[in-house]
Design a protein around this motif. Structure first.
Motif, PDB file in Angstrom:
ATOM      1  N   GLU A  23      24.037   4.172  -3.557  1.00 52.80           N
ATOM      2  CA  GLU A  23      24.393   3.344  -2.412  1.00 52.80           C
ATOM      3  C   GLU A  23      23.137   3.110  -1.582  1.00 52.80           C
ATOM      4  N   ILE A  24      22.847   1.841  -1.275  1.00 53.93           N
ATOM      5  CA  ILE A  24      21.645   1.458  -0.543  1.00 53.93           C
ATOM      6  C   ILE A  24      22.064   0.729   0.721  1.00 53.93           C
ATOM      7  N   GLY A  25      21.540   1.166   1.869  1.00 54.15           N
ATOM      8  CA  GLY A  25      21.979   0.644   3.152  1.00 54.15           C
ATOM      9  C   GLY A  25      21.243  -0.610   3.592  1.00 54.15           C
ATOM     10  N   GLN A  26      21.818  -1.310   4.560  1.00 56.09           N
ATOM     11  CA  GLN A  26      21.231  -2.506   5.131  1.00 56.09           C
ATOM     12  C   GLN A  26      19.876  -2.174   5.771  1.00 56.09           C
ATOM     13  N   GLY A  27      18.839  -2.964   5.440  1.00 64.22           N
ATOM     14  CA  GLY A  27      17.519  -2.785   6.034  1.00 64.22           C
ATOM     15  C   GLY A  27      16.736  -1.600   5.499  1.00 64.22           C
ATOM     16  N   GLU A  28      17.213  -0.985   4.437  1.00 64.29           N
ATOM     17  CA  GLU A  28      16.550   0.191   3.889  1.00 64.29           C
ATOM     18  C   GLU A  28      15.437  -0.196   2.926  1.00 64.29           C
ATOM     19  N   PHE A  29      14.389   0.608   2.895  1.00 66.11           N
ATOM     20  CA  PHE A  29      13.347   0.484   1.874  1.00 66.11           C
ATOM     21  C   PHE A  29      13.626   1.595   0.864  1.00 66.11           C
ATOM     22  N   PHE A  30      14.146   1.202  -0.297  1.00 63.37           N
ATOM     23  CA  PHE A  30      14.641   2.162  -1.280  1.00 63.37           C
ATOM     24  C   PHE A  30      13.783   2.092  -2.539  1.00 63.37           C
ATOM     25  N   ALA A  31      13.375   3.231  -3.056  1.00 61.66           N
ATOM     26  CA  ALA A  31      12.518   3.272  -4.247  1.00 61.66           C
ATOM     27  C   ALA A  31      13.249   3.880  -5.432  1.00 61.66           C
ATOM     28  N   LEU A  32      13.067   3.256  -6.606  1.00 60.93           N
ATOM     29  CA  LEU A  32      13.526   3.816  -7.878  1.00 60.93           C
ATOM     30  C   LEU A  32      12.291   4.368  -8.564  1.00 60.93           C
ATOM     31  N   LEU A  33      12.194   5.682  -8.659  1.00 62.89           N
ATOM     32  CA  LEU A  33      10.991   6.357  -9.150  1.00 62.89           C
ATOM     33  C   LEU A  33      11.290   7.101 -10.437  1.00 62.89           C
ATOM     34  N   PRO A 158       5.176  -3.558  -7.764  1.00 58.23           N
ATOM     35  CA  PRO A 158       4.497  -4.641  -7.055  1.00 58.23           C
ATOM     36  C   PRO A 158       3.002  -4.448  -6.849  1.00 58.23           C
ATOM     37  N   LEU A 159       2.519  -3.201  -6.903  1.00 53.42           N
ATOM     38  CA  LEU A 159       1.114  -2.949  -6.580  1.00 53.42           C
ATOM     39  C   LEU A 159       0.294  -2.477  -7.770  1.00 53.42           C
ATOM     40  N   SER A 160       0.874  -2.484  -8.965  1.00 50.22           N
ATOM     41  CA  SER A 160       0.193  -1.890 -10.116  1.00 50.22           C
ATOM     42  C   SER A 160      -1.062  -2.654 -10.537  1.00 50.22           C
ATOM     43  N   ALA A 161      -1.134  -3.958 -10.211  1.00 52.02           N
ATOM     44  CA  ALA A 161      -2.292  -4.760 -10.632  1.00 52.02           C
ATOM     45  C   ALA A 161      -3.464  -4.675  -9.665  1.00 52.02           C
ATOM     46  N   LEU A 162      -3.314  -3.898  -8.587  1.00 56.09           N
ATOM     47  CA  LEU A 162      -4.348  -3.834  -7.564  1.00 56.09           C
ATOM     48  C   LEU A 162      -5.189  -2.570  -7.709  1.00 56.09           C
ATOM     49  N   ASP A 163      -6.455  -2.639  -7.253  1.00 57.16           N
ATOM     50  CA  ASP A 163      -7.280  -1.435  -7.288  1.00 57.16           C
ATOM     51  C   ASP A 163      -6.846  -0.495  -6.162  1.00 57.16           C
ATOM     52  N   LYS A 164      -7.395   0.725  -6.177  1.00 52.70           N
ATOM     53  CA  LYS A 164      -6.864   1.792  -5.321  1.00 52.70           C
ATOM     54  C   LYS A 164      -6.941   1.455  -3.836  1.00 52.70           C
ATOM     55  N   HIS A 190       6.433   3.924 -10.852  1.00 51.95           N
ATOM     56  CA  HIS A 190       6.256   5.234 -11.483  1.00 51.95           C
ATOM     57  C   HIS A 190       5.221   6.054 -10.707  1.00 51.95           C
ATOM     58  N   ASP A 191       4.700   5.476  -9.616  1.00 52.33           N
ATOM     59  CA  ASP A 191       3.655   6.099  -8.809  1.00 52.33           C
ATOM     60  C   ASP A 191       4.312   6.886  -7.665  1.00 52.33           C
ATOM     61  N   GLN A 192       4.208   8.218  -7.730  1.00 55.55           N
ATOM     62  CA  GLN A 192       4.851   9.049  -6.720  1.00 55.55           C
ATOM     63  C   GLN A 192       4.307   8.783  -5.322  1.00 55.55           C
ATOM     64  N   VAL A 232       7.486  15.070  -9.141  1.00 50.73           N
ATOM     65  CA  VAL A 232       7.081  14.579  -7.821  1.00 50.73           C
ATOM     66  C   VAL A 232       5.983  15.479  -7.252  1.00 50.73           C
ATOM     67  N   GLY A 233       4.751  15.013  -7.339  1.00 50.05           N
ATOM     68  CA  GLY A 233       3.633  15.783  -6.829  1.00 50.05           C
ATOM     69  C   GLY A 233       3.298  16.974  -7.709  1.00 50.05           C
ATOM     70  N   ALA A 234       2.214  17.654  -7.360  1.00 43.92           N
ATOM     71  CA  ALA A 234       1.797  18.850  -8.101  1.00 43.92           C
ATOM     72  C   ALA A 234       2.634  20.042  -7.651  1.00 43.92           C
ATOM     73  N   ASN A 235       2.938  20.932  -8.580  1.00 41.51           N
ATOM     74  CA  ASN A 235       3.748  22.103  -8.276  1.00 41.51           C
ATOM     75  C   ASN A 235       3.336  23.245  -9.192  1.00 41.51           C
ATOM     76  N   ASN A 236       3.443  24.453  -8.689  1.00 36.40           N
ATOM     77  CA  ASN A 236       3.275  25.647  -9.505  1.00 36.40           C
ATOM     78  C   ASN A 236       4.659  26.200  -9.810  1.00 36.40           C
ATOM     79  N   LEU A 237       4.991  26.302 -11.096  1.00 37.64           N
ATOM     80  CA  LEU A 237       6.331  26.679 -11.517  1.00 37.64           C
ATOM     81  C   LEU A 237       6.321  28.037 -12.209  1.00 37.64           C
TER      82      LEU A 237
END
Length: 349
Positions: A23-33, A158-164, A190-192, A232-237
């Motif tokens: 469920e995605i709300g009105q005015g939300e910036f929602f990411a599928l990662l 949207p930003l994959s074609a741009l440099d860092k 796919h960029d965390q 999501v990010g680096a982790n020690n497991l």
């Protein structure tokens, strides 16, 4: 605003989506990662109308989207390649959708002028895409998407074609524009780091299923499954078995301090996750901690990453400290952390 209920999609033997509900709300910036092939782009294409699900419903403000053709949905899709018309000027590219709707010329000119000012391209209205930088072309594609005033804007990498550096600038620009125009944004990435910096909430995908939906800070600090903790990010497991409320019991290291996210039965398989910035390095003579030796020290300007080889642990333990590190490769140290800085979760999630 947008409700996705039990959506599934198969391609032969491949399950792209397995009963996904969001469920995605009105005015939300929602990411599928998620990693490549996890189903996030398939879901985006279903919302846009370019794919038909095998099961499930998708509604926008209660109206069934699946019954409508793509061009009849109040949705814009910004492609990864931008897909600008090379023979048209910036203004013509932005006006194209409005002209196809046969709107009055005066209204088209007014809306194009307003949106070009919003994205900072008024001075480039007469240029063609080949005369623009990558960041400027990205803004043209964004302007073309929002000029039709959709209820929902879908962005595919949207930003994959741009440099860092340009990507970092455009992340800020996207966030500013989203707040300014008030349109709900759904971005696939796919960029965390991109997802964490842009989104109000993030859905983490794995093999066609949603593993966790949360705000960026909660997702980072309280991952609820081994996949999310590792992705999501680096982790020690550290693996072990649940042992009450204060940690896990490891065959190699004994008791390891941590805080369970949920109640786990004593003896159940569990995983402890601790972020590099929560790791503390101490002298080898310290009474508490896991003994090891420093393998490598990498300096990244504002932060240093220190890899420590701990006998009995499969991967080196990663620690992060602000600024330049005084620790040298080969040094004998102990690594430790506080119980509240490590989370414990069930392994079978």
């Amino acid at each position: 605003m947008l409700k996705i209920d039990g959506v599934s999609r198969r391609f032969g033997d491949v399950v792209a989506l397995d009963e996904v509900s969001l469920e995605i709300g009105q005015g939300e910036f929602f990411a599928l990662l998620g990693p490549s092939g996890c189903g996030k782009t398939t879901l985006l294409r279903i919302i846009a109308g370019f794919e038909t699900p095998d099961a499930g419903r998708v509604t926008l403000d209660g109206d069934d989207l699946l019954d409508k053709q793509p061009n009849r949905r109040p949705i814009s899709l910004m492609f990864q390649s931008y897909a600008l018309f090379p023979h048209m000027t910036v203004a013509k590219n932005v006006a194209y959708g409005l002209e196809r709707e046969r709107l009055p010329r005066q209204e088209v000119r007014q809306r194009v002028g307003e949106v070009l000012e919003t994205v900072g391209l008024s001075a480039h209205a007469g240029r063609k895409p080949a005369q623009l930088s990558g960041g400027q072309r990205q803004r043209v594609a964004l302007a073309r998407s929002i000029v039709k005033r959709p209820r929902l804007l879908l962005l595919d990498e949207p930003l994959s074609a741009l440099d860092k550096k340009v990507r970092a600038d455009m992340q800020l620009e996207l966030k500013r524009l989203q707040h300014e125009v008030g349109i709900t944004f759904v971005v696939v990435t796919h960029d965390q780091e991109e997802a964490m910096s842009l989104a109000d909430r993030i859905a983490v995908f794995d093999s066609g299923t949603v593993r966790q939906v949360d705000a960026p800070v909660s997702l980072y600090e309280r991952p609820r499954s081994p996949f999310v903790a590792d992705f999501v990010g680096a982790n020690n497991l550290f693996e072990g078995t649940a042992s009450g409320l204060d940690g896990i019991r490891s065959a190699e290291f004994g008791m390891l301090a941590g805080t369970p996210l949920d109640t786990l039965a004593a003896g159940a398989k569990a995983l402890l996750a601790v972020r590099p910035e929560r790791i503390e390095l101490t002298d080898q003579s310290a009474t508490r901690g896991l003994a090891g030796s420093v393998l490598d020290v990498s300096f990244y300007g504002g932060v240093s990453h220190i890899s420590v080889e701990v006998p009995g642990h499969v991967r080196p333990v990663l620690a992060a400290v602000q600024g330049a590190s005084t620790v040298q490769a080969g040094a004998k140290v102990k690594v430790r952390w506080n119980a509240q800085d490590a989370v414990i979760m069930a392994v079978d999630r």
